[in-house]
Motif scaffolding. Structure first.
Motif, mmCIF file in Angstrom:
data_model
loop_
_atom_site.group_PDB
_atom_site.id
_atom_site.type_symbol
_atom_site.label_atom_id
_atom_site.label_comp_id
_atom_site.label_asym_id
_atom_site.label_seq_id
_atom_site.Cartn_x
_atom_site.Cartn_y
_atom_site.Cartn_z
ATOM 1 N N LEU A 1 0.748 -1.108 0.118
ATOM 2 C CA LEU A 1 0.082 -0.133 0.067
ATOM 3 C C LEU A 1 0.877 1.282 0.163
ATOM 4 O O LEU A 1 0.613 2.165 -0.867
ATOM 5 C CB LEU A 1 -0.863 -0.055 1.205
ATOM 6 N N ILE A 2 1.945 1.300 0.871
ATOM 7 C CA ILE A 2 2.892 2.362 0.974
ATOM 8 C C ILE A 2 3.451 2.583 -0.432
ATOM 9 O O ILE A 2 3.767 3.871 -1.032
ATOM 10 C CB ILE A 2 3.863 2.295 2.040
ATOM 11 N N LEU A 3 4.085 1.592 -1.080
ATOM 12 C CA LEU A 3 4.714 1.728 -2.224
ATOM 13 C C LEU A 3 3.707 2.144 -3.326
ATOM 14 O O LEU A 3 4.184 3.177 -4.251
ATOM 15 C CB LEU A 3 5.265 0.312 -2.633
ATOM 16 N N GLU A 4 2.766 1.639 -3.164
ATOM 17 C CA GLU A 4 1.578 2.223 -4.288
ATOM 18 C C GLU A 4 1.189 3.770 -4.205
ATOM 19 O O GLU A 4 0.979 4.351 -4.976
ATOM 20 C CB GLU A 4 0.173 1.403 -4.116
ATOM 21 N N ILE A 5 1.087 4.121 -2.871
ATOM 22 C CA ILE A 5 1.087 5.672 -2.697
ATOM 23 C C ILE A 5 2.336 6.298 -3.149
ATOM 24 O O ILE A 5 1.838 7.537 -3.814
ATOM 25 C CB ILE A 5 0.795 6.020 -1.319
ATOM 26 N N TYR A 6 3.535 6.199 -2.902
ATOM 27 C CA TYR A 6 4.523 6.683 -3.268
ATOM 28 C C TYR A 6 4.574 6.711 -4.936
ATOM 29 O O TYR A 6 5.131 7.618 -5.623
ATOM 30 C CB TYR A 6 5.884 5.846 -2.622
ATOM 31 N N SER A 7 4.335 5.683 -5.436
ATOM 32 C CA SER A 7 4.258 5.455 -6.939
ATOM 33 C C SER A 7 3.375 6.652 -7.448
ATOM 34 O O SER A 7 3.711 7.315 -8.574
ATOM 35 C CB SER A 7 3.860 4.203 -7.422
ATOM 36 N N ALA A 8 2.324 6.774 -6.969
ATOM 37 C CA ALA A 8 0.997 7.654 -7.251
ATOM 38 C C ALA A 8 1.718 9.031 -7.037
ATOM 39 O O ALA A 8 1.356 10.148 -7.860
ATOM 40 C CB ALA A 8 -0.259 7.510 -6.599
ATOM 41 N N LEU A 9 2.603 9.223 -5.927
ATOM 42 C CA LEU A 9 3.015 10.437 -5.642
ATOM 43 C C LEU A 9 4.019 11.144 -6.629
ATOM 44 O O LEU A 9 4.210 12.156 -7.081
ATOM 45 C CB LEU A 9 3.905 10.482 -4.102
ATOM 46 N N ASN A 10 4.819 10.204 -7.152
ATOM 47 C CA ASN A 10 5.653 10.644 -8.379
ATOM 48 C C ASN A 10 5.068 11.451 -9.313
ATOM 49 O O ASN A 10 5.256 12.459 -9.750
ATOM 50 C CB ASN A 10 6.209 9.397 -8.960
ATOM 51 N N ASP A 11 3.710 11.123 -9.649
ATOM 52 C CA ASP A 11 2.784 11.538 -10.702
ATOM 53 C C ASP A 11 2.162 12.791 -10.160
ATOM 54 O O ASP A 11 2.382 13.610 -10.968
ATOM 55 C CB ASP A 11 1.758 10.578 -11.273
ATOM 56 N N VAL A 12 1.702 12.693 -8.927
ATOM 57 C CA VAL A 12 0.973 13.904 -8.459
ATOM 58 C C VAL A 12 2.035 15.063 -8.144
ATOM 59 O O VAL A 12 1.781 16.181 -8.554
ATOM 60 C CB VAL A 12 0.144 13.465 -7.208
ATOM 61 N N TYR A 13 3.124 14.690 -7.782
ATOM 62 C CA TYR A 13 4.173 15.689 -7.780
ATOM 63 C C TYR A 13 4.686 16.232 -8.787
ATOM 64 O O TYR A 13 4.945 17.386 -9.010
ATOM 65 C CB TYR A 13 5.327 15.233 -6.640
ATOM 66 N N GLY A 14 5.065 15.627 -9.925
ATOM 67 C CA GLY A 14 5.346 16.045 -11.167
ATOM 68 C C GLY A 14 4.335 16.976 -11.716
ATOM 69 O O GLY A 14 5.058 18.060 -12.290
ATOM 70 N N PHE A 15 2.982 16.496 -11.621
ATOM 71 C CA PHE A 15 2.298 17.433 -12.166
ATOM 72 C C PHE A 15 2.263 18.825 -11.302
ATOM 73 O O PHE A 15 2.058 19.973 -11.892
ATOM 74 C CB PHE A 15 0.566 16.969 -12.167
ATOM 75 N N TYR A 16 2.254 18.779 -10.029
ATOM 76 C CA TYR A 16 2.293 20.079 -9.286
ATOM 77 C C TYR A 16 3.465 20.932 -9.616
ATOM 78 O O TYR A 16 3.299 21.958 -9.659
ATOM 79 C CB TYR A 16 2.438 19.595 -7.848
ATOM 80 N N VAL A 17 4.797 20.268 -9.585
ATOM 81 C CA VAL A 17 5.924 20.973 -9.972
ATOM 82 C C VAL A 17 5.623 21.688 -11.356
ATOM 83 O O VAL A 17 6.039 22.766 -11.764
ATOM 84 C CB VAL A 17 7.219 20.101 -9.887
ATOM 85 N N ALA A 18 5.205 20.948 -12.343
ATOM 86 C CA ALA A 18 4.978 21.321 -13.683
ATOM 87 C C ALA A 18 4.067 22.530 -14.019
ATOM 88 O O ALA A 18 4.273 23.564 -14.632
ATOM 89 C CB ALA A 18 4.580 20.019 -14.679
ATOM 90 N N TYR A 19 2.721 22.563 -13.155
ATOM 91 C CA TYR A 19 1.864 23.505 -13.337
ATOM 92 C C TYR A 19 1.349 24.357 -12.337
ATOM 93 O O TYR A 19 0.750 25.381 -12.313
ATOM 94 C CB TYR A 19 0.665 22.749 -13.825
ATOM 95 N N VAL A 20 1.712 23.919 -11.035
ATOM 96 C CA VAL A 20 1.069 24.530 -9.691
ATOM 97 C C VAL A 20 2.102 25.256 -9.055
ATOM 98 O O VAL A 20 1.953 26.515 -8.561
ATOM 99 C CB VAL A 20 0.397 23.610 -8.921
ATOM 100 N N ALA A 21 3.412 24.613 -9.162
ATOM 101 C CA ALA A 21 4.419 25.323 -8.280
ATOM 102 C C ALA A 21 4.755 26.727 -8.265
ATOM 103 O O ALA A 21 5.143 27.661 -7.534
ATOM 104 C CB ALA A 21 5.601 24.366 -7.917
ATOM 105 N N GLU A 22 4.722 27.182 -9.570
ATOM 106 C CA GLU A 22 5.046 28.638 -9.981
ATOM 107 C C GLU A 22 4.207 29.459 -9.432
ATOM 108 O O GLU A 22 4.519 30.685 -9.156
ATOM 109 C CB GLU A 22 5.141 28.641 -11.627
ATOM 110 N N PHE A 23 2.778 28.988 -9.445
ATOM 111 C CA PHE A 23 1.843 30.362 -8.928
ATOM 112 C C PHE A 23 2.139 30.149 -7.372
ATOM 113 O O PHE A 23 2.120 31.482 -6.856
ATOM 114 C CB PHE A 23 0.465 29.644 -9.141
ATOM 115 N N ILE A 24 2.469 29.006 -6.709
ATOM 116 C CA ILE A 24 2.622 29.341 -5.114
ATOM 117 C C ILE A 24 3.833 30.304 -4.642
ATOM 118 O O ILE A 24 3.913 30.874 -3.991
ATOM 119 C CB ILE A 24 2.911 27.921 -4.598
ATOM 120 N N ALA A 25 5.007 30.128 -5.928
ATOM 121 C CA ALA A 25 5.842 30.840 -5.596
ATOM 122 C C ALA A 25 5.988 32.187 -5.828
ATOM 123 O O ALA A 25 7.072 33.238 -5.654
ATOM 124 C CB ALA A 25 7.387 30.093 -6.046
ATOM 125 N N ASP A 26 5.170 32.701 -6.546
ATOM 126 C CA ASP A 26 4.767 34.268 -7.314
ATOM 127 C C ASP A 26 4.451 34.915 -6.226
ATOM 128 O O ASP A 26 3.490 34.887 -5.678
ATOM 129 C CB ASP A 26 4.020 34.050 -8.320
#
Length: 320
Positions: free
Chosen positions: A157-182
């Motif tokens: 279960l933990i490994l599956e959550i971490y695998s999903a986190l790779n994708d979730v965090y990648g999208f966050y960095v690509a499209y959301v993080a820039e707004f948080i830092a602005d």
């Protein structure tokens, strides 16, 4: 919550009641009750608790949740190994920094998410998972270790959550993080501050879960999604008001599957989506244009003397 864990662990370690613990710490029984309810505990008093409990620098919540210092250390070691495994399999083109655990909070955040899902850890650390994770003597041994991790419901279960986190965090960095830092968007110290710290919980909502293992998953999922809808909508509104274009639907972080998020992030990291503008921007341009026409057209019609008695034939506007 640390203060509550400290009190509970101290009561167990000393086999005493709250009044006796208060006497030992030279505080009032009422103060013990306040700590038990989560009131802030000073660093000096924290050191006293650590000395009584004997947990060193370990997170008291981990010790409390896992049942012992030994169990806490073993779960932490396993979780770090699972994070490393997931990190190696990331395909988004971005580094999943939460899995690097530079702040040493990954274990605590993971177990907190599991508890909110209703997962109850076994009283003793699973014996089959208590092996040397660094062993690389041969492929057969590595495969055996992998199978043990995959077959255990908790590590899987933990490994599956971490695998999903790779994708979730990648999208966050690509499209959301820039707004948080602005700085111009002034999102600091708003509800949007919660977006990055809670991504492990969001990643957990993206997976299929055995409801016998995690009976509260449905409630957990709805709460996390509702929170993220609110936080991301705030970011979108701030960006819109400041005329900053979106390159993706930010709410996709909530609604899309982890696989879809991973593909989006990978495309962005490869530059495939670099020129894309979100439809919201086009819609905004249309609305602005319509407002201009609405303000200017009456003046033009008046100057042309056609403002009185004019009737619009809407049938000519329909597509044929």
């Amino acid at each position: 919550m640390n203060s509550e864990a400290f009190v509970q662990l101290a009561l167990e370690a000393l086999s005493c009641n709250q009044k006796e613990l208060a006497s030992r710490l030279k505080v009032s029984p009422g103060q013990i009750s306040k700590w038990k309810k989560g009131e802030y505990i000073s660093p000096e008093m924290e050191n006293k608790f650590r000395a009584i409990i004997g947990i060193g620098d370990q997170d008291p919540l981990l010790v409390f949740w896992t049942g012992s210092l030994d169990n806490a250390n073993k779960w932490e070691r396993l979780i770090n190994h699972l994070a490393e495994m997931a990190q190696q399999n990331a395909e988004t083109g971005y580094i999943t920094y939460p899995l690097s655990d530079e702040m040493g909070i990954l274990c605590g955040e993971t177990l907190r998410a599991l508890r909110e899902m209703g997962v109850i850890l076994p009283k003793e650390f699973p014996k089959e998972l208590d092996f040397d994770y660094s062993a690389t003597d041969n492929d057969e041994e590595n495969e055996e270790h992998w199978n043990l991790i995959a077959e255990n419901p908790y590590s899987a279960l933990i490994l599956e959550i971490y695998s999903a986190l790779n994708d979730v965090y990648g999208f966050y960095v690509a499209y959301v993080a820039e707004f948080i830092a602005d700085e111009e968007l002034a999102l600091f110290d708003t509800a949007a501050d919660n977006i990055e710290p809670c991504l492990i919980s969001l990643a957990a909502t993206k997976i299929e879960v055995n409801h016998e293992l995690a009976p509260n998953f449905g409630v957990f999922k709805r709460r996390v999604e509702k929170d993220y809808e609110e936080w991301l909508t705030l970011v979108k509104e701030k960006a819109f008001r400041n005329g900053i274009p979106l390159r993706a639907e930010l709410l996709g972080l909530v609604y899309s599957s982890s696989g879809e998020l991973g593909h989006e992030a990978e495309a962005e990291s490869l530059g495939i989506n670099s020129s894309r503008i979100h439809p919201d921007i086009y819609m905004n341009e249309l609305l602005v244009g319509m407002r201009v026409i609405h303000q200017v057209l009456p003046t033009i019609m008046k100057k042309l003397g056609i403002d009185e008695g004019f009737e619009l034939d809407s049938s000519d506007l329909r597509m044929k």
